[in-house]
Design an enzyme around this catalytic site. Sequence first.
Site, PDB file in Angstrom:
ATOM      1  N   SER A  33     -38.518 -12.715  10.828  1.00  0.00           N
ATOM      2  CA  SER A  33     -39.154 -12.085   9.668  1.00  0.00           C
ATOM      3  C   SER A  33     -40.539 -11.605  10.085  1.00  0.00           C
ATOM      4  O   SER A  33     -40.969 -11.813  11.212  1.00  0.00           O
ATOM      5  CB  SER A  33     -39.206 -13.056   8.501  1.00  0.00           C
ATOM      6  N   LEU A  34     -41.230 -10.971   9.167  1.00  0.00           N
ATOM      7  CA  LEU A  34     -42.546 -10.403   9.464  1.00  0.00           C
ATOM      8  C   LEU A  34     -43.608 -11.213   8.746  1.00  0.00           C
ATOM      9  O   LEU A  34     -43.336 -11.783   7.691  1.00  0.00           O
ATOM     10  CB  LEU A  34     -42.596  -8.960   8.956  1.00  0.00           C
ATOM     11  N   GLU A  37     -43.120   2.493   7.625  1.00  0.00           N
ATOM     12  CA  GLU A  37     -41.841   2.634   6.915  1.00  0.00           C
ATOM     13  C   GLU A  37     -41.906   1.918   5.576  1.00  0.00           C
ATOM     14  O   GLU A  37     -42.762   1.080   5.366  1.00  0.00           O
ATOM     15  CB  GLU A  37     -40.713   1.944   7.713  1.00  0.00           C
ATOM     16  N   LYS A  61     -40.823  -0.914   3.002  1.00  0.00           N
ATOM     17  CA  LYS A  61     -40.263  -2.259   3.073  1.00  0.00           C
ATOM     18  C   LYS A  61     -39.294  -2.402   1.908  1.00  0.00           C
ATOM     19  O   LYS A  61     -39.698  -2.418   0.742  1.00  0.00           O
ATOM     20  CB  LYS A  61     -41.354  -3.322   2.977  1.00  0.00           C
ATOM     21  N   ASP A  85     -36.586  -3.996  -0.603  1.00  0.00           N
ATOM     22  CA  ASP A  85     -36.463  -5.312  -1.214  1.00  0.00           C
ATOM     23  C   ASP A  85     -35.004  -5.611  -1.556  1.00  0.00           C
ATOM     24  O   ASP A  85     -34.585  -5.561  -2.701  1.00  0.00           O
ATOM     25  CB  ASP A  85     -37.335  -5.350  -2.482  1.00  0.00           C
ATOM     26  N   TYR A  98     -33.256   0.103   9.721  1.00  0.00           N
ATOM     27  CA  TYR A  98     -34.618   0.274  10.226  1.00  0.00           C
ATOM     28  C   TYR A  98     -34.901  -0.329  11.592  1.00  0.00           C
ATOM     29  O   TYR A  98     -36.042  -0.375  12.020  1.00  0.00           O
ATOM     30  CB  TYR A  98     -35.623  -0.263   9.218  1.00  0.00           C
ATOM     31  N   LYS A 136     -47.656  -6.029   1.484  1.00  0.00           N
ATOM     32  CA  LYS A 136     -46.951  -6.159   0.202  1.00  0.00           C
ATOM     33  C   LYS A 136     -47.738  -5.455  -0.899  1.00  0.00           C
ATOM     34  O   LYS A 136     -48.939  -5.694  -1.042  1.00  0.00           O
ATOM     35  CB  LYS A 136     -46.808  -7.632  -0.157  1.00  0.00           C
ATOM     36  N   CYS A 160     -34.346 -25.975 -34.131  1.00  0.00           N
ATOM     37  CA  CYS A 160     -34.007 -24.548 -34.157  1.00  0.00           C
ATOM     38  C   CYS A 160     -34.893 -23.810 -35.170  1.00  0.00           C
ATOM     39  O   CYS A 160     -34.990 -24.232 -36.325  1.00  0.00           O
ATOM     40  CB  CYS A 160     -32.538 -24.378 -34.531  1.00  0.00           C
ATOM     41  N   CYS A 212     -32.432 -22.600 -38.157  1.00  0.00           N
ATOM     42  CA  CYS A 212     -31.659 -23.470 -39.045  1.00  0.00           C
ATOM     43  C   CYS A 212     -32.172 -24.895 -39.059  1.00  0.00           C
ATOM     44  O   CYS A 212     -31.687 -25.721 -39.836  1.00  0.00           O
ATOM     45  CB  CYS A 212     -30.185 -23.453 -38.654  1.00  0.00           C
ATOM     46  N   CYS A 238     -29.212 -24.481 -29.676  1.00  0.00           N
ATOM     47  CA  CYS A 238     -29.041 -24.962 -31.038  1.00  0.00           C
ATOM     48  C   CYS A 238     -27.553 -25.303 -31.178  1.00  0.00           C
ATOM     49  O   CYS A 238     -26.700 -24.430 -31.020  1.00  0.00           O
ATOM     50  CB  CYS A 238     -29.413 -23.881 -32.053  1.00  0.00           C
ATOM     51  N   CYS A 287     -25.759 -21.836 -38.176  1.00  0.00           N
ATOM     52  CA  CYS A 287     -27.035 -21.253 -37.775  1.00  0.00           C
ATOM     53  C   CYS A 287     -26.923 -19.723 -37.884  1.00  0.00           C
ATOM     54  O   CYS A 287     -26.088 -19.112 -37.210  1.00  0.00           O
ATOM     55  CB  CYS A 287     -27.352 -21.683 -36.349  1.00  0.00           C
TER      56      CYS A 287
HETATM   57  S1  IVH Z   1     -38.263  -4.861  10.548  1.00  0.00           S
HETATM   58  C1  IVH Z   1     -38.623  -7.971  13.906  1.00  0.00           C
HETATM   59  N1  IVH Z   1     -38.407  -2.998   8.719  1.00  0.00           N
HETATM   60  O1  IVH Z   1     -38.431  -7.584   5.426  1.00  0.00           O
HETATM   61  C2  IVH Z   1     -38.705  -7.023  12.769  1.00  0.00           C
HETATM   62  N2  IVH Z   1     -37.919  -5.222   8.015  1.00  0.00           N
HETATM   63  O2  IVH Z   1     -40.027 -10.297   6.629  1.00  0.00           O
HETATM   64  C3  IVH Z   1     -37.557  -7.076  11.877  1.00  0.00           C
HETATM   65  N3  IVH Z   1     -37.490  -5.442   5.600  1.00  0.00           N
HETATM   66  O3  IVH Z   1     -36.333  -9.823   7.029  1.00  0.00           O
HETATM   67  C4  IVH Z   1     -37.728  -6.509  10.518  1.00  0.00           C
HETATM   68  N4  IVH Z   1     -37.775  -3.319   5.106  1.00  0.00           N
HETATM   69  O4  IVH Z   1     -35.260  -8.059   5.586  1.00  0.00           O
HETATM   70  C5  IVH Z   1     -38.200  -4.308   8.974  1.00  0.00           C
HETATM   71  N5  IVH Z   1     -38.496  -1.223   7.207  1.00  0.00           N
HETATM   72  C6  IVH Z   1     -38.295  -2.523   7.458  1.00  0.00           C
HETATM   73  C7  IVH Z   1     -37.977  -3.446   6.428  1.00  0.00           C
HETATM   74  C8  IVH Z   1     -37.797  -4.798   6.759  1.00  0.00           C
HETATM   75  C9  IVH Z   1     -37.482  -4.531   4.639  1.00  0.00           C
HETATM   76  C10 IVH Z   1     -37.240  -6.878   5.376  1.00  0.00           C
HETATM   77  C11 IVH Z   1     -36.316  -7.530   6.355  1.00  0.00           C
HETATM   78  C12 IVH Z   1     -37.088  -8.647   6.992  1.00  0.00           C
HETATM   79  C13 IVH Z   1     -38.253  -8.813   6.050  1.00  0.00           C
HETATM   80  C14 IVH Z   1     -39.518  -9.074   6.851  1.00  0.00           C
END
Ligand code: IVH
Length: 667
Positions: free
Chosen positions: A80-81, A111, A113, A115, A224, A312, A406, A409, A424, A430
Amino acid sequence: MTPREEIEQLRKELEQHNYNYYVLNQPTISDFDFDQMMYRLQDLEMFYPQFADSNSPTQRVGSDLNQSFKTVAHKYPMLSLSNTYNEQEVRDFYNRVKEGLEGEDFEICAEMKYDGLSISLTYIDGELVQAVTRGDGVKGDDVTANVRTIRSIPLKLREGSGYPREFEIRGEILMPWTSFEKLNEERARREEPLFANPRNAASGTLKSQNSKVVAQRGLDAYLYYLLGDEFQADGYQYENLQEAASWGFKISQGMRKCRTIDEVLDFIDYWDKERKNLPVATDGIVLKVNSFRQQRHLGYTSKSPRWAIAYKFKAERACTRLNEVTYQVGRTGAVTPVANMDPVQLAGTVVKRASLHNADVMNDLDLHIGDMVYVEKGGEIIPKVVGVDKNQRTPDMQKVEFIKTCPECGANLVRYEGEAAHYCPNDSSCPPQIKGRIEHFISRKAMNIDSLGAETIDDYYQRGLIHDISDLYTLTVSDICGTNKNRVKSAQKVVEGVKSSLNVPFERVVFAIGIRFVGETTAKLIARHFQSMDALRHATVLDLMEVDGVGQVIAESVVKFFQDDKNVEIIGKLTAHGLQMSVSEEQKSNQTDRLSGKSIVISGVFQKHSRDEYKAIIEQNGGKNVGSISKKTSFILAGENMGPSKLEKAQSLGVSIVSEEEFLKMI
Ligand code: IVH
């Protein structure tokens, strides 16, 4: 053209049209023509099972077969990032990179992010072979069958586009806002719990055991990140992803290479506003050092890359005064606390009410009347109270306690084990529960009494004309009118509407009586299985669970419904009024054994009924609809466009061919 060539050509063309429609958003043929080509391919595949291919466009519709997911180890862990929340933290990241690269020039690929939930796809020789969820980052669930139904994910890559022989591509699976809203509307109608946001909906959908469900939910995917031994060690993120787009993938919208920190901050600023126009949910921006060589040089911490970071977006938030907490009672008796606040502008709309969900959520916030509260609109549609500015609280303010009785009622509320909501329990008297049940009873998919509506029901209830659904059938024009002669016409309509509901078939009556968890589909299933209300009433949990599609929760709910004497009494009255309490003679008489013992293949395009209808007709008449022609096939029900090769096979096996008209005459 040989059948094999035709199959291959159709597959290629259909996949191209899929790509035009779902990735490029630029369809070049009509839906009708697309469907025709698809039917033709389905037929050919049915007829020539030896050419089956799990990556054929026909496989995108999914299957009813239950699947339990295999756990698969990731070839490369899914990291993750680390997150940043403000401009300073972004600048810090930029400076760390600059230092790490010892003054060398670098570019940042910026890019969206997304969700949703992350997925890793493996392609070998241009074909999708596996799709695995993130899981714990080291191993995840193999959800390949479900992912195959997502139209924007290529099953085969575009030929000659120069993809490596074997690689992984990672990205995000999302439910677009429009699909999400549609899904929640449907669920609300069926009284099923709503998904809080598109991410939960996408995740619930992708984990579905039934890929047919996934196919219908309209998921989308953006990719991505590319991984594989065959990528050039001195490649670039931005350029590699552009290439992936040419192989057929949907990639991040608005991707951009930034050369300075100001360009990065501009990009963030721009998308913070513009993202509201995107079809899917985003919660930030991802910044990646563009050069792979530089990425390697920077390396990783134990959890995340040093060459990338997420920024974020701030959820839109407003601060306003809490005036009162009120409570809403739904048709099932669930009680929801609602914050009533001074109106405030938030993300384009004026907000004055926000859900507090349940007692636990409310208590965690420690609300006092008069508090200045923070309201946010995040991924969720309904705004929520996320906190209190305690500095503005004065000692005279009263703490808000969740109610014990409630509000409608007065009954003592209960909380069932394992459930977050309070209920309830007074379902028989009711008012909102009673009115809710009557509204459900008259609704379009239930008894469809459209001369009545929520307001009329409220009026009749206030005037003491109706107490439960059975009272609808004793309403008279003079009752409804009272002293008001102007009401005669509409009163007559109501009485007529109620009367004609006596013809509503049994399966809809089962839906209308409002058994918890029994939606329209389940009602149909149990109605057809038990055939009468009497049989349904005496069914045990085990009997009910024998019905395909009925699980323990539904089964127990049905049994509980009939254990309540009040319900039995109401059903008794409805029966006396003449509602359809069993599968009608007409429905039964449609059931014949004219096709008993016959195996029938359906092929081609039809005029009078759809394929599904023909399937139902075959079953109603005791026959069996089978997929492919063999010696055991009794006959082929053939519409238009049945291919010459299929004809040939039928002839060589001596299987007769029956036209649509002949078939309808036959039954
Ligand atoms: S790159 C090593 N690019 O955000 C890098 N992640 O905590 C791998 N996510 O688990 C991730 N958009 O699910 C990357 N344009 C994007 C993204 C992206 C969403 C998610 C992904 C990852 C989490 C990062």
